[in-house]
Design an enzyme around this catalytic site. Sequence first.
Site, PDB file in Angstrom:
ATOM      1  N   HIS A  30     -66.551 -17.382  72.125  1.00 43.00           N
ATOM      2  CA  HIS A  30     -66.719 -16.374  71.209  1.00 43.00           C
ATOM      3  C   HIS A  30     -65.122 -15.758  71.712  1.00 43.00           C
ATOM      4  CE1 HIS A  30     -70.505 -18.148  71.389  1.00 43.00           C
ATOM      5  NE2 HIS A  30     -71.665 -16.829  71.178  1.00 43.00           N
TER       6      HIS A  30
ATOM      7  N   GLU B 177     -66.110 -10.659  69.176  1.00 52.29           N
ATOM      8  CA  GLU B 177     -67.499 -10.396  69.113  1.00 52.29           C
ATOM      9  C   GLU B 177     -67.736  -8.617  68.973  1.00 52.29           C
ATOM     10  OE1 GLU B 177     -70.947 -12.241  70.808  1.00 52.29           O
ATOM     11  OE2 GLU B 177     -73.031 -11.430  69.535  1.00 52.29           O
TER      12      GLU B 177
ATOM     13  N   ASP C 274     -78.649 -16.340  67.535  1.00 53.14           N
ATOM     14  CA  ASP C 274     -79.928 -16.323  68.439  1.00 53.14           C
ATOM     15  C   ASP C 274     -80.893 -15.750  67.391  1.00 53.14           C
ATOM     16  OD1 ASP C 274     -78.528 -16.221  70.442  1.00 53.14           O
ATOM     17  OD2 ASP C 274     -77.623 -15.523  69.833  1.00 53.14           O
TER      18      ASP C 274
HETATM   19  N1  ADE Z   1     -74.922 -15.699  74.444  1.00 49.15           N
HETATM   20  C1  ADE Z   1     -75.938 -16.147  73.236  1.00 49.15           C
HETATM   21  N2  ADE Z   1     -76.089 -15.578  72.046  1.00 49.15           N
HETATM   22  C2  ADE Z   1     -74.704 -14.599  71.785  1.00 49.15           C
HETATM   23  C3  ADE Z   1     -74.143 -13.825  71.416  1.00 49.15           C
HETATM   24  N3  ADE Z   1     -74.393 -14.182  70.640  1.00 49.15           N
HETATM   25  N4  ADE Z   1     -72.608 -13.839  72.292  1.00 49.15           N
HETATM   26  C4  ADE Z   1     -71.817 -13.495  73.347  1.00 49.15           C
HETATM   27  N5  ADE Z   1     -73.101 -14.860  74.116  1.00 49.15           N
HETATM   28  C5  ADE Z   1     -74.033 -15.334  73.832  1.00 49.15           C
HETATM   29 ZN    ZN Z   2     -72.888 -17.027  69.811  1.00 48.34          ZN
END
Ligand code: ADE
Ligand code: ZN
Length: 351
Positions: free
Chosen positions: A208, A211, A290
């Site tokens: 990631h 974000e 999620d």
């Molecule tokens: N764990 C679960 N969803 C996440 C997200 N969007 N960003 C970082 N960690 C996560």
């Molecule tokens: Zn994620």
Amino acid sequence: MSLNFQVPPVAAGRLPELLNIMPKAELHIHIEGSLEPELIFALASRNGVALPYASVEALRSAYAFSNLQSFLDIYYAGASVLLEEQDFYDMARAYFVRAAQDNVVHAELFFDPQTHTARGVSMETVINGLHRACVDAQAELGVSASLILCFLRHLSEEDAFATLEQALPFQDKFIGVGLDSGEVGNPPEKFARVFARCRELGFHLVAHAGEEGPPAYIWTALDLLKVERIDHGVQASRDAALMRRLAQDRIPLTVCPLSNLKLCVVPDLASHNLRELLDAGLMATVNSDDPAYFGGYMNENFTQTFAATGLTAQHAYQLARNSFEASFIEASDKQRYLARLDETFARFASA
Ligand code: ADE
Ligand code: ZN
């Protein structure tokens, strides 16, 4: 074949149907983020775990987030009901059944072992339950699937190394490693050595980045961690040189529009930069992140984002194609999925 495939014109009114039926791969789904409140309550009752919410409705109404951390606090609490191998199996099974309804034909699932091992659940329990669900998804639902172990970046690199050690006896049951949890203040370089070790071991690498965190984290994920895909990456559009790098090197971005909306990364879906990323030639994909927490599985992400931003059938084809090209499946399977995608578009246009 795919490279020369001409996307037929599609009336705007028929676009949602096309988005629904097109075969697609999901490359950014935290399996713990697919736990619906109903299943959280069922598992809590099965395992005798007390929840700080009186009902499914009360839990669901707590899903109002102001940023990533406000979500993670609830997400980790929800995962506390997972204790036995069957719990992990049931969670993943529910996701696969739902994903198949959205014509997801391939999925690469993130899982967060540290969330479970810290509560005394063994690595074996976690991985065996999830892996068995992946095997059954292929056999019973026709969905191919694999697992990617994520390190929690708010914890130390030492903890990540210990987690890797615990997971190595099961290394044939996951294909790669990733990096998730609270991004800002936990830059990729914190995990440079553990990613180098995972690379030596032959795992696929993703992280990631961008974000909530700055474009600099995307640069370091690429250059220091040497990841093959960037999860999210939407902050890249703040850095023109980075946009050129991502396009030139065909680095996939696993974008999650409803997640970005629910975590206030964007004020509304109409402001989402997915179109900008695609039109700049980046290999963006659409994913649910999620889904139990963000109000939508794959097709909801597609249909809501297309409706809000005016994306076209050409973009739909590109996104589905990108999802297979960015996946870690074998070349022959990729070709098979891409041919199926072309057939779906051709059949749809002639119907
Ligand atoms: N764990 C679960 N969803 C996440 C997200 N969007 N960003 C970082 N960690 C996560
Ligand atoms: Zn994620």
